[in-house]
Design a protein around this motif. Structure first.
Motif, PDB file in Angstrom:
ATOM      1  N   ASN A   1      19.932  14.867 -12.940  1.00 41.55           N
ATOM      2  CA  ASN A   1      19.054  15.463 -11.930  1.00 41.55           C
ATOM      3  C   ASN A   1      19.146  14.744 -10.589  1.00 41.55           C
ATOM      4  N   GLU A   2      19.201  13.412 -10.632  1.00 44.64           N
ATOM      5  CA  GLU A   2      19.297  12.635  -9.394  1.00 44.64           C
ATOM      6  C   GLU A   2      20.565  12.988  -8.626  1.00 44.64           C
ATOM      7  N   VAL A   3      21.662  13.152  -9.352  1.00 46.26           N
ATOM      8  CA  VAL A   3      22.938  13.481  -8.713  1.00 46.26           C
ATOM      9  C   VAL A   3      22.929  14.914  -8.204  1.00 46.26           C
ATOM     10  N   LEU A   4      22.431  15.837  -9.038  1.00 45.61           N
ATOM     11  CA  LEU A   4      22.441  17.254  -8.674  1.00 45.61           C
ATOM     12  C   LEU A   4      21.540  17.555  -7.482  1.00 45.61           C
ATOM     13  N   SER A   5      20.526  16.720  -7.274  1.00 48.46           N
ATOM     14  CA  SER A   5      19.629  16.949  -6.144  1.00 48.46           C
ATOM     15  C   SER A   5      20.276  16.578  -4.812  1.00 48.46           C
ATOM     16  N   SER A   6      21.334  15.781  -4.862  1.00 46.54           N
ATOM     17  CA  SER A   6      21.971  15.316  -3.626  1.00 46.54           C
ATOM     18  C   SER A   6      23.371  15.876  -3.407  1.00 46.54           C
ATOM     19  N   TYR A   7      24.036  16.288  -4.510  1.00 49.09           N
ATOM     20  CA  TYR A   7      25.433  16.698  -4.397  1.00 49.09           C
ATOM     21  C   TYR A   7      25.687  18.028  -5.111  1.00 49.09           C
ATOM     22  N   VAL A   8      26.699  18.725  -4.624  1.00 53.54           N
ATOM     23  CA  VAL A   8      27.298  19.815  -5.390  1.00 53.54           C
ATOM     24  C   VAL A   8      28.323  19.158  -6.308  1.00 53.54           C
ATOM     25  N   VAL A   9      28.107  19.287  -7.600  1.00 54.19           N
ATOM     26  CA  VAL A   9      28.914  18.555  -8.581  1.00 54.19           C
ATOM     27  C   VAL A   9      29.831  19.521  -9.322  1.00 54.19           C
ATOM     28  N   VAL A  10      31.108  19.165  -9.381  1.00 51.47           N
ATOM     29  CA  VAL A  10      32.078  19.933 -10.161  1.00 51.47           C
ATOM     30  C   VAL A  10      32.805  18.958 -11.084  1.00 51.47           C
ATOM     31  N   GLY A  11      32.721  19.200 -12.380  1.00 50.21           N
ATOM     32  CA  GLY A  11      33.390  18.313 -13.322  1.00 50.21           C
ATOM     33  C   GLY A  11      32.844  18.489 -14.717  1.00 50.21           C
ATOM     34  N   PHE A  12      33.342  17.696 -15.640  1.00 56.41           N
ATOM     35  CA  PHE A  12      32.945  17.836 -17.037  1.00 56.41           C
ATOM     36  C   PHE A  12      33.417  16.617 -17.826  1.00 56.41           C
ATOM     37  N   PRO A  13      32.807  16.406 -18.995  1.00 59.72           N
ATOM     38  CA  PRO A  13      33.252  15.313 -19.868  1.00 59.72           C
ATOM     39  C   PRO A  13      34.389  15.773 -20.775  1.00 59.72           C
ATOM     40  N   LEU A  14      35.250  14.841 -21.119  1.00 57.03           N
ATOM     41  CA  LEU A  14      36.355  15.087 -22.044  1.00 57.03           C
ATOM     42  C   LEU A  14      36.284  14.050 -23.156  1.00 57.03           C
ATOM     43  N   ASN A  15      36.602  14.460 -24.364  1.00 59.10           N
ATOM     44  CA  ASN A  15      36.522  13.548 -25.509  1.00 59.10           C
ATOM     45  C   ASN A  15      37.821  13.570 -26.300  1.00 59.10           C
ATOM     46  N   TYR A  16      38.252  12.380 -26.731  1.00 59.56           N
ATOM     47  CA  TYR A  16      39.515  12.250 -27.446  1.00 59.56           C
ATOM     48  C   TYR A  16      39.374  11.236 -28.584  1.00 59.56           C
ATOM     49  N   ALA A  17      40.201  11.410 -29.594  1.00 59.35           N
ATOM     50  CA  ALA A  17      40.453  10.324 -30.539  1.00 59.35           C
ATOM     51  C   ALA A  17      41.546   9.486 -29.878  1.00 59.35           C
ATOM     52  N   TYR A  18      41.199   8.309 -29.411  1.00 58.81           N
ATOM     53  CA  TYR A  18      42.090   7.569 -28.514  1.00 58.81           C
ATOM     54  C   TYR A  18      43.357   7.093 -29.214  1.00 58.81           C
TER      55      TYR A  18
ATOM     56  N   ASP B   1      47.368  13.379 -18.332  1.00 56.31           N
ATOM     57  CA  ASP B   1      47.964  14.710 -18.168  1.00 56.31           C
ATOM     58  C   ASP B   1      46.898  15.797 -18.176  1.00 56.31           C
ATOM     59  N   GLU B   2      45.907  15.663 -19.050  1.00 57.99           N
ATOM     60  CA  GLU B   2      44.856  16.684 -19.113  1.00 57.99           C
ATOM     61  C   GLU B   2      43.992  16.657 -17.855  1.00 57.99           C
ATOM     62  N   ILE B   3      43.708  15.473 -17.336  1.00 51.40           N
ATOM     63  CA  ILE B   3      42.942  15.382 -16.090  1.00 51.40           C
ATOM     64  C   ILE B   3      43.723  16.017 -14.945  1.00 51.40           C
ATOM     65  N   PHE B   4      45.023  15.814 -14.932  1.00 52.35           N
ATOM     66  CA  PHE B   4      45.866  16.451 -13.916  1.00 52.35           C
ATOM     67  C   PHE B   4      45.728  17.975 -13.982  1.00 52.35           C
ATOM     68  N   ASN B   5      45.682  18.518 -15.191  1.00 53.35           N
ATOM     69  CA  ASN B   5      45.602  19.972 -15.359  1.00 53.35           C
ATOM     70  C   ASN B   5      44.243  20.546 -14.987  1.00 53.35           C
ATOM     71  N   THR B   6      43.206  19.710 -14.875  1.00 53.04           N
ATOM     72  CA  THR B   6      41.889  20.215 -14.476  1.00 53.04           C
ATOM     73  C   THR B   6      41.840  20.587 -12.997  1.00 53.04           C
ATOM     74  N   LEU B   7      42.702  19.978 -12.179  1.00 50.37           N
ATOM     75  CA  LEU B   7      42.775  20.234 -10.727  1.00 50.37           C
ATOM     76  C   LEU B   7      41.510  19.816  -9.978  1.00 50.37           C
ATOM     77  N   ILE B   8      40.670  18.999 -10.595  1.00 48.32           N
ATOM     78  CA  ILE B   8      39.462  18.524  -9.910  1.00 48.32           C
ATOM     79  C   ILE B   8      39.819  17.787  -8.625  1.00 48.32           C
ATOM     80  N   TYR B   9      40.915  17.095  -8.631  1.00 48.98           N
ATOM     81  CA  TYR B   9      41.333  16.289  -7.484  1.00 48.98           C
ATOM     82  C   TYR B   9      41.727  17.134  -6.275  1.00 48.98           C
ATOM     83  N   GLU B  10      41.833  18.459  -6.437  1.00 47.19           N
ATOM     84  CA  GLU B  10      42.255  19.314  -5.331  1.00 47.19           C
ATOM     85  C   GLU B  10      41.097  19.766  -4.439  1.00 47.19           C
TER      86      GLU B  10
END
Length: 250
Positions: free
Chosen positions: A182-199, A207-216
């Protein structure tokens, strides 16, 4: 993958004309790494070919023309479909390999020792992976300076710990997730998500983060936040979480 064979009360027609539908009712494919199960005609099943099958009594090689599970017959008594590695009376030392219960002896130790993972191990994974992700994001953007918001990153890190608890206990967390952000959403427009792996290693994650294109996100005042959380289990098995978001001031 593991194959659940029918119990002794179930039978399969081993003739070439045996309907696949009958096999689909009694054969289940299990992903031993994730615990997911599939029927043999499930299009999402990651197992596309079966070359051999084994259990504690024998090893069978698939000699059918088909290797796709949905098109195969799984009657291991059929000599035209499956060739066993061990046969009685053909000179192989199968009787010597079997125990008194007529089962093949396991090469696995009778008692498995699971060792706790030290905090230094998970901390090292978190630090190294965080550095690699940041470095790659900055290279992918190639435009000016990439600003990382450490405060939001720490909030995301706490949130990832909660998500691991949710996964373990199979509970609903949407409202709690939104409250923590809530603190973050009140100040910013947030785009993103959590990812989970068996490390296992960093490369598939990057590679998967690259495919999300969040950095663009090319907004003038865009910032990014990153959190990496490594939850230890035993014997170097870890649940690895990554939360990466772009932030634009409201």
């Amino acid at each position: 993958m593991e194959i659940s064979k029918p119990d002794s009360s179930s039978t399969l027609d081993s003739s070439p004309s045996s309907p696949v539908a009958l096999q689909q009712e009694v054969i289940t494919l299990w992903n031993a790494a994730t615990g997911d199960r599939y029927s043999i005609d499930d299009a999402l099943c990651p197992l596309h070919q079966v070359g051999c099958v084994y259990d504690d009594t024998n090893v069978w090689a698939n000699i059918q023309k088909e290797s796709q599970p949905s098109k195969m017959r799984f009657n291991f008594e059929s000599g035209s479909d499956w060739r066993p590695l061990y046969r009685r009376g053909d000179g192989t030392p199968i009787d010597q390999l079997m125990n008194k219960n007529k089962r093949l002896e396991s090469v696995q130790p009778s008692q498995l020792i699971y060792r706790a993972i030290p905090d230094s191990y998970t901390t090292k994974i978190e630090n190294n992976l965080s550095a690699q992700i940041r470095r790659n994001v900055e290279q992918w953007r190639r435009r000016g300076i990439t600003i990382w918001n450490g405060h939001v990153g720490s909030i995301l890190h706490d949130l990832l710990k909660k998500l691991e608890e949710v996964k373990q206990n199979n509970i609903e967390m949407k409202q709690q997730h939104d409250d923590l952000l809530n603190e973050v959403l009140s100040s910013y427009v947030v785009v993103g998500f959590p990812l989970n792996y068996a490390y296992t290693e960093p490369r598939p994650i990057i590679d998967e983060i690259f495919n999300t294109l969040i950095y663009e996100n090319n907004e003038k005042d865009v910032q990014f936040a990153l959190a990496v959380y490594c939850h230890p289990y035993v014997s170097n098995f870890c649940s690895l979480w990554v939360y990466i978001v772009s932030l634009v001031q409201k």
